[in-house]
Design an enzyme around this catalytic site. Structure first.
Site, PDB file in Angstrom:
ATOM      1  N   ASN A 127     -10.732  21.199 -67.966  1.00 43.09           N
ATOM      2  CA  ASN A 127     -10.487  21.730 -69.304  1.00 43.09           C
ATOM      3  C   ASN A 127      -8.978  21.934 -69.503  1.00 43.09           C
ATOM      4  O   ASN A 127      -8.368  22.775 -68.853  1.00 43.09           O
ATOM      5  CB  ASN A 127     -11.241  23.064 -69.422  1.00 43.09           C
ATOM      6  N   HIS A 149     -14.738  18.801 -77.098  1.00 40.91           N
ATOM      7  CA  HIS A 149     -13.883  19.528 -76.151  1.00 40.91           C
ATOM      8  C   HIS A 149     -14.507  19.401 -74.762  1.00 40.91           C
ATOM      9  O   HIS A 149     -15.727  19.461 -74.615  1.00 40.91           O
ATOM     10  CB  HIS A 149     -13.801  20.991 -76.579  1.00 40.91           C
ATOM     11  N   CYS A 168      -8.573  26.564 -77.236  1.00 42.82           N
ATOM     12  CA  CYS A 168      -9.088  25.188 -77.080  1.00 42.82           C
ATOM     13  C   CYS A 168      -9.359  24.499 -78.417  1.00 42.82           C
ATOM     14  O   CYS A 168      -9.429  23.273 -78.480  1.00 42.82           O
ATOM     15  CB  CYS A 168     -10.344  25.196 -76.231  1.00 42.82           C
TER      16      CYS A 168
HETATM   17  N1  COA Z   1     -17.521  28.120 -56.324  1.00 40.86           N
HETATM   18  C1  COA Z   1     -18.618  28.631 -55.749  1.00 40.86           C
HETATM   19  N2  COA Z   1     -19.332  29.629 -56.284  1.00 40.86           N
HETATM   20  C2  COA Z   1     -18.891  30.143 -57.450  1.00 40.86           C
HETATM   21  C3  COA Z   1     -17.737  29.665 -58.091  1.00 40.86           C
HETATM   22  C4  COA Z   1     -17.050  28.602 -57.484  1.00 40.86           C
HETATM   23  N3  COA Z   1     -15.932  28.062 -58.015  1.00 40.86           N
HETATM   24  N4  COA Z   1     -17.559  30.359 -59.235  1.00 40.86           N
HETATM   25  C5  COA Z   1     -18.555  31.258 -59.318  1.00 40.86           C
HETATM   26  N5  COA Z   1     -19.372  31.125 -58.233  1.00 40.86           N
HETATM   27  C6  COA Z   1     -20.570  31.881 -57.902  1.00 40.86           C
HETATM   28  C7  COA Z   1     -20.640  33.203 -58.618  1.00 40.86           C
HETATM   29  O1  COA Z   1     -19.925  34.181 -57.879  1.00 40.86           O
HETATM   30  C8  COA Z   1     -22.128  33.482 -58.623  1.00 40.86           C
HETATM   31  O2  COA Z   1     -22.495  33.985 -57.371  1.00 40.86           O
HETATM   32  P1  COA Z   1     -23.595  35.159 -57.235  1.00 40.86           P
HETATM   33  O3  COA Z   1     -24.858  34.568 -57.830  1.00 40.86           O
HETATM   34  O4  COA Z   1     -23.669  35.375 -55.781  1.00 40.86           O
HETATM   35  O5  COA Z   1     -23.058  36.275 -58.046  1.00 40.86           O
HETATM   36  C9  COA Z   1     -22.751  32.079 -58.726  1.00 40.86           C
HETATM   37  O6  COA Z   1     -21.703  31.162 -58.373  1.00 40.86           O
HETATM   38  C10 COA Z   1     -23.294  31.734 -60.093  1.00 40.86           C
HETATM   39  O7  COA Z   1     -22.368  32.128 -61.057  1.00 40.86           O
HETATM   40  P2  COA Z   1     -22.662  31.945 -62.604  1.00 40.86           P
HETATM   41  O8  COA Z   1     -21.562  32.584 -63.374  1.00 40.86           O
HETATM   42  O9  COA Z   1     -24.066  32.333 -62.926  1.00 40.86           O
HETATM   43  O10 COA Z   1     -22.605  30.360 -62.724  1.00 40.86           O
HETATM   44  P3  COA Z   1     -22.851  29.481 -63.995  1.00 40.86           P
HETATM   45  O11 COA Z   1     -23.956  28.543 -63.777  1.00 40.86           O
HETATM   46  O12 COA Z   1     -22.855  30.296 -65.265  1.00 40.86           O
HETATM   47  O13 COA Z   1     -21.515  28.623 -64.023  1.00 40.86           O
HETATM   48  C11 COA Z   1     -19.422  28.535 -65.143  1.00 40.86           C
HETATM   49  C12 COA Z   1     -20.279  29.281 -64.138  1.00 40.86           C
HETATM   50  C13 COA Z   1     -18.084  29.281 -65.270  1.00 40.86           C
HETATM   51  C14 COA Z   1     -19.168  27.134 -64.617  1.00 40.86           C
HETATM   52  C15 COA Z   1     -20.154  28.460 -66.507  1.00 40.86           C
HETATM   53  O14 COA Z   1     -20.620  29.743 -66.860  1.00 40.86           O
HETATM   54  C16 COA Z   1     -19.286  27.946 -67.590  1.00 40.86           C
HETATM   55  O15 COA Z   1     -18.869  26.792 -67.574  1.00 40.86           O
HETATM   56  N6  COA Z   1     -18.999  28.746 -68.625  1.00 40.86           N
HETATM   57  C17 COA Z   1     -18.146  28.356 -69.697  1.00 40.86           C
HETATM   58  C18 COA Z   1     -16.722  28.408 -69.271  1.00 40.86           C
HETATM   59  C19 COA Z   1     -15.819  27.688 -70.208  1.00 40.86           C
HETATM   60  O16 COA Z   1     -16.096  26.600 -70.613  1.00 40.86           O
HETATM   61  N7  COA Z   1     -14.676  28.304 -70.570  1.00 40.86           N
HETATM   62  C20 COA Z   1     -13.698  27.742 -71.378  1.00 40.86           C
HETATM   63  C21 COA Z   1     -14.144  27.703 -72.788  1.00 40.86           C
HETATM   64  S1  COA Z   1     -13.017  26.798 -73.756  1.00 40.86           S
END
Ligand code: COA
Length: 331
Positions: A288, A258, A117
């Site tokens: 993204n 980004h 990215c």
């Molecule tokens: N829909 C519904 N539920 C989902 C889901 C989706 N698309 N994706 C994950 N979940 C669930 C998980 O399984 C988890 O369930 P559990 O509590 O029963 O285990 C719950 O939602 C919470 O997951 P968590 O990982 O704690 O959520 P979060 O608040 O951290 O959000 C992201 C997840 C991926 C959105 C967040 O961590 C994020 O944006 N991270 C950075 C990713 C990124 O930017 N990557 C590219 C970098 S360039």
């Protein structure tokens, strides 16, 4: 510290987005997710997904042609073509070489740059160095990403986050008026490679039936760890890019970050001391698009008049590697 005199300027920008819009509700029909979850956790409402027959090189070419038109640059004037992509169309040759043949910039050298990215920021700095060394005067810097081709469509924790698109910038020797790239600060940390990666399909684990069956050629991510590292690194990069330019947050007219997640954008802006009305956001519309997010956002901001002659922008990015960086640019 005095603001440095730029070596290069951004002479034109362009973008291309596939027509096909996929909403959160569309995704909820094929996996266990919801519009509410995706919007609350990420700020994404919809993304563009390219059809199978559309190459990253073709998307990049469309964006590049628009950038060249705005810069008034003909294909034959391009000295160097750098394409950032995490989704090369083929393993050999580079996507840049395919794009060179589509654009017809036959006098250029062309290569791919892989910094996920952060790729567009790295590529701008590589172009700056090439021109500073006197090796050429015009660089074409393109980001072309077909993230849909490397997503695991059965993994709801990653599939909802990404989209396809391409952005481009023509970089030219600065004219001495003070317009151009003022500063940059880029870093990487390979110790954290496995927070966001594709384990199989490369030379270490060549493509095999097992790799395919287990989906090891597709993107894997530790979302929470990435989130924490993204905010910390982008905040630090903004600080250092400002310092190197002899600027403070109040000098920035627009932050173009980004676009991975609205919560990451808000946290970064808050740390950098930039109010959200001075932050460009389009993650809601595109998700993204890896390295293509920054040049697409930049091009839209110029088109909407949020950036124009004399304005000062800061751009910041973060991605797999891990890689991160920030730049300040006067238009
Ligand atoms: N829909 C519904 N539920 C989902 C889901 C989706 N698309 N994706 C994950 N979940 C669930 C998980 O399984 C988890 O369930 P559990 O509590 O029963 O285990 C719950 O939602 C919470 O997951 P968590 O990982 O704690 O959520 P979060 O608040 O951290 O959000 C992201 C997840 C991926 C959105 C967040 O961590 C994020 O944006 N991270 C950075 C990713 C990124 O930017 N990557 C590219 C970098 S360039």
């Amino acid at each position: 510290m005095q603001t440095p005199m730029p070596i290069v300027e951004i002479a034109g920008t362009g973008r291309f987005l596939p027509d096909n819009v996929v909403t959160n509700d569309d995704l909820a029909k094929r996996m266990d997710t919801s519009d509410e979850w995706i919007q609350t956790r990420t700020g994404i409402r919809e993304r563009r997904i390219a059809p199978p027959e559309l190459w990253a090189a073709q998307m990049g070419t469309e964006a590049a042609r628009k950038a060249m038109e705005k810069a008034g640059v003909e294909p034959g004037e391009v000295d160097i073509l750098i394409v950032s992509t995490a989704t090369p169309d083929r393993w050999l040759p580079s996507t840049a070489c395919d794009m060179q043949s589509l654009i017809g910039c036959d006098n250029a050298l062309a290569f791919d740059l892989m910094a996920a990215c952060t790729g567009h920021l790295y590529a701008l700095t590589m172009a700056e160095g090439y021109i500073a060394a006197g090796r050429g005067e015009v660089a074409l810097v393109v980001a072309a990403e077909k993230m849909s081709a490397i997503m695991d469509w059965d993994d709801r924790s990653t599939a909802v986050l990404f989209g396809d698109g391409a952005g481009a910038a023509v970089v030219r020797k600065a004219d001495g008026s003070g317009r151009g790239i003022l500063s940059s600060h880029h870093r990487s940390d390979g110790k954290l490679a496995e927070l966001l990666y594709r384990p199989g399909g490369g030379a270490v684990e060549p493509l095999s039936q097992t790799v395919l069956d287990e989906g090891r050629h597709l993107l894997k991510m530790e979302g929470r760890e990435i989130f924490k590292n993204a905010v910390r690194s982008m905040a630090e990069a903004c600080d250092l890019a400002l310092q190197k330019a002899g600027l403070t947050a109040s000098d920035i007219d627009l932050l173009v970050p980004h676009q991975a997640n609205i919560r990451i954008i808000e946290a970064t802006a808050k740390y950098a001391g930039i109010p959200m009305d001075k932050v460009y956001v389009n993650v809601d519309r595109y998700g993204n698009m890896s390295s293509a997010t920054v040049p697409i956002a930049f091009d839209e901001a110029i088109e909407q008049g949020r950036l124009g002659p004399g304005s000062t922008a800061m751009t910041v990015a973060f991605g797999a590697g891990l890689t991160w960086g920030a730049m300040t640019i006067r238009l």
